[in-house]
Scaffold this motif. Structure first.
Motif, short mmCIF file in Angstrom:
data_model
loop_
_atom_site.label_atom_id
_atom_site.label_comp_id
_atom_site.label_asym_id
_atom_site.label_seq_id
_atom_site.Cartn_x
_atom_site.Cartn_y
_atom_site.Cartn_z
N CYS A 142 0.82 -1.38 -0.12
CA CYS A 142 0.09 -0.07 0.18
C CYS A 142 0.88 1.22 -0.03
O CYS A 142 1.72 1.45 1.08
N TYR A 143 0.67 2.13 -1.26
CA TYR A 143 1.65 3.22 -1.18
C TYR A 143 0.44 4.44 -1.06
O TYR A 143 -0.64 4.01 -1.53
N HIS A 144 0.93 5.75 -0.72
CA HIS A 144 -0.13 6.75 -0.90
C HIS A 144 0.80 7.63 -1.88
O HIS A 144 0.52 7.73 -3.14
N ARG A 145 1.75 8.75 -1.51
CA ARG A 145 2.07 9.53 -2.37
C ARG A 145 3.47 9.19 -3.03
O ARG A 145 4.19 8.14 -2.07
N VAL A 146 3.96 9.19 -4.16
CA VAL A 146 4.99 8.85 -4.74
C VAL A 146 5.63 10.22 -5.47
O VAL A 146 5.56 10.51 -6.78
N PRO A 147 6.31 11.08 -4.70
CA PRO A 147 6.86 12.30 -5.28
C PRO A 147 7.86 12.17 -6.33
O PRO A 147 8.46 11.06 -6.20
N GLU A 148 8.37 13.01 -7.10
CA GLU A 148 9.41 13.08 -7.93
C GLU A 148 10.80 12.94 -7.22
O GLU A 148 11.43 11.93 -7.90
N ARG A 149 10.83 13.64 -6.15
CA ARG A 149 12.11 13.15 -5.54
C ARG A 149 12.53 11.70 -5.00
O ARG A 149 13.39 11.28 -4.76
N HIS A 150 11.35 10.89 -5.07
CA HIS A 150 11.30 9.54 -4.59
C HIS A 150 10.92 8.61 -5.68
O HIS A 150 10.90 7.31 -5.45
N ARG A 151 11.19 8.76 -7.12
CA ARG A 151 11.08 7.95 -8.05
C ARG A 151 11.87 7.02 -8.00
O ARG A 151 11.70 5.74 -8.33
N ALA A 152 13.39 7.31 -7.80
CA ALA A 152 14.37 6.17 -7.81
C ALA A 152 14.23 5.60 -6.63
O ALA A 152 14.28 4.40 -6.81
N GLY A 153 13.77 6.05 -5.59
CA GLY A 153 13.58 4.96 -4.51
C GLY A 153 12.46 4.03 -4.79
O GLY A 153 12.64 2.69 -4.53
N PHE A 154 11.28 4.51 -5.27
CA PHE A 154 10.08 3.59 -5.85
C PHE A 154 10.61 2.40 -6.58
O PHE A 154 10.26 1.52 -6.71
N SER A 155 11.27 3.03 -7.73
CA SER A 155 11.83 2.19 -8.76
C SER A 155 12.55 1.10 -7.88
O SER A 155 12.48 -0.20 -8.61
N ALA A 156 13.60 1.31 -7.25
CA ALA A 156 14.32 0.34 -6.44
C ALA A 156 13.58 -0.70 -5.88
O ALA A 156 13.87 -1.90 -5.90
N GLN A 157 12.77 -0.10 -4.97
CA GLN A 157 11.60 -1.08 -4.23
C GLN A 157 11.03 -2.13 -5.35
O GLN A 157 11.13 -3.18 -5.13
N ILE A 158 10.52 -1.27 -6.63
CA ILE A 158 9.71 -2.31 -7.44
C ILE A 158 10.85 -3.35 -8.04
O ILE A 158 10.54 -4.78 -8.04
N GLY A 159 11.90 -2.96 -8.26
CA GLY A 159 13.04 -3.84 -8.79
C GLY A 159 13.52 -4.94 -7.64
O GLY A 159 13.50 -6.08 -7.96
#
Length: 258
Positions: free
Chosen positions: A40-57
């Motif tokens: 469950c996520y809520h916000r994914v701000p641009e500054r956390h794009r890389a972190g989100f991508s790393a989690q998905i990977g």
């Protein structure tokens, strides 16, 4: 016995980070049991794009991503425990879900579902923490092959409502969202999602099922393994900036002793 530690970790980010760093030394996602893990996520701000991508990977290396409808099939047929499955969900309908998270998901070939507050499609809160997706953004999300579900009409604490009002929040939002999007609304995520405090376990999952939903998502951490989990599906609330060792600590299982 663990509640004081959970409260301490929740209220003190530095303490939380230290505790999860220590826990990650004992737990790994690679050792997590089979089943359905809903994120469950809520916000994914641009500054956390890389972190989100790393989690998905990272998650992609430890299991298979599924959509909400496939997740239901896995649970109903008893095949969820044939492997480790991940379902990505987003609550509230922030614009950055479409602007930032969607490109990451598409690049990785990962399905996801966005739980929308139906009243907020045309009248979002006056002082939100970030802009919300409008109808055009929701259409773009659906055109990308993603799904939408309901997060109630007004994001009310449903447990505090009478039966008629609770029914409107649950069933009414389904009708509005189906009309607005042109797609069936089969999944419901309870606002906040804590049993007794935010929803009534003996009433609200039954209201959801009676109004046509296949699922009722909560925020209780855990892994779903069968159809008995559908009336109160667990979810792991995550933030896109959390380091990967925290994914191990929160979703993983204890390492085997040598």
């Amino acid at each position: 016995m663990l509640q004081p530690f959970k409260t301490l970790a929740r209220d003190h980010p530095v303490v939380r980070a230290v505790l999860l760093r220590a826990l990650a030394r004992l737990r790994r996602l690679a050792h997590a049991p089979p089943g359905l893990y809903t994120l469950c996520y809520h916000r994914v701000p641009e500054r956390h794009r890389a972190g989100f991508s790393a989690q998905i990977g990272y998650l992609q290396r430890h299991g298979r991503f599924v959509g909400a409808d496939e997740a239901v099939t896995l649970l109903e047929t008893g095949t969820a425990t044939a492997g480790r499955h991940f379902l990505v969900t987003f609550d509230d309908g922030y614009a950055d879900t479409v602007e930032v998270a969607l490109p990451v998901l598409r690049a990785a070939g990962v399905p996801a579902i966005l739980f929308l507050v139906s009243d907020w499609l045309d009248a979002p809160p006056a002082n939100p923490p970030g802009p919300y997706a409008d109808r055009a953004m929701v259409a773009a999300w659906l055109a990308a092959g993603m799904a939408v579900g309901s997060h109630s009409c007004s994001h009310a604490r449903i447990a505090t409502l009478g039966d008629a009002a609770a029914g409107r929040e649950i069933a009414g939002s389904r009708e509005v969202l189906a009309a607005a999007t042109g797609v069936p609304i089969r999944h419901f995520a309870c606002p906040w999602g804590v049993a007794a405090r935010d929803y009534r376990p003996g009433r609200d999952p039954d209201l959801a099922r009676a109004s046509g939903y296949a699922t009722f998502f909560t925020t209780r951490r855990g892994v779903a393994t069968g159809a008995r989990d559908l009336p109160a599906l667990p979810r792991h609330v995550l933030e896109p900036e959390w380091p990967l060792h925290e994914i191990d600590a929160l979703l993983g299982a204890r390492l085997a002793r040598r």
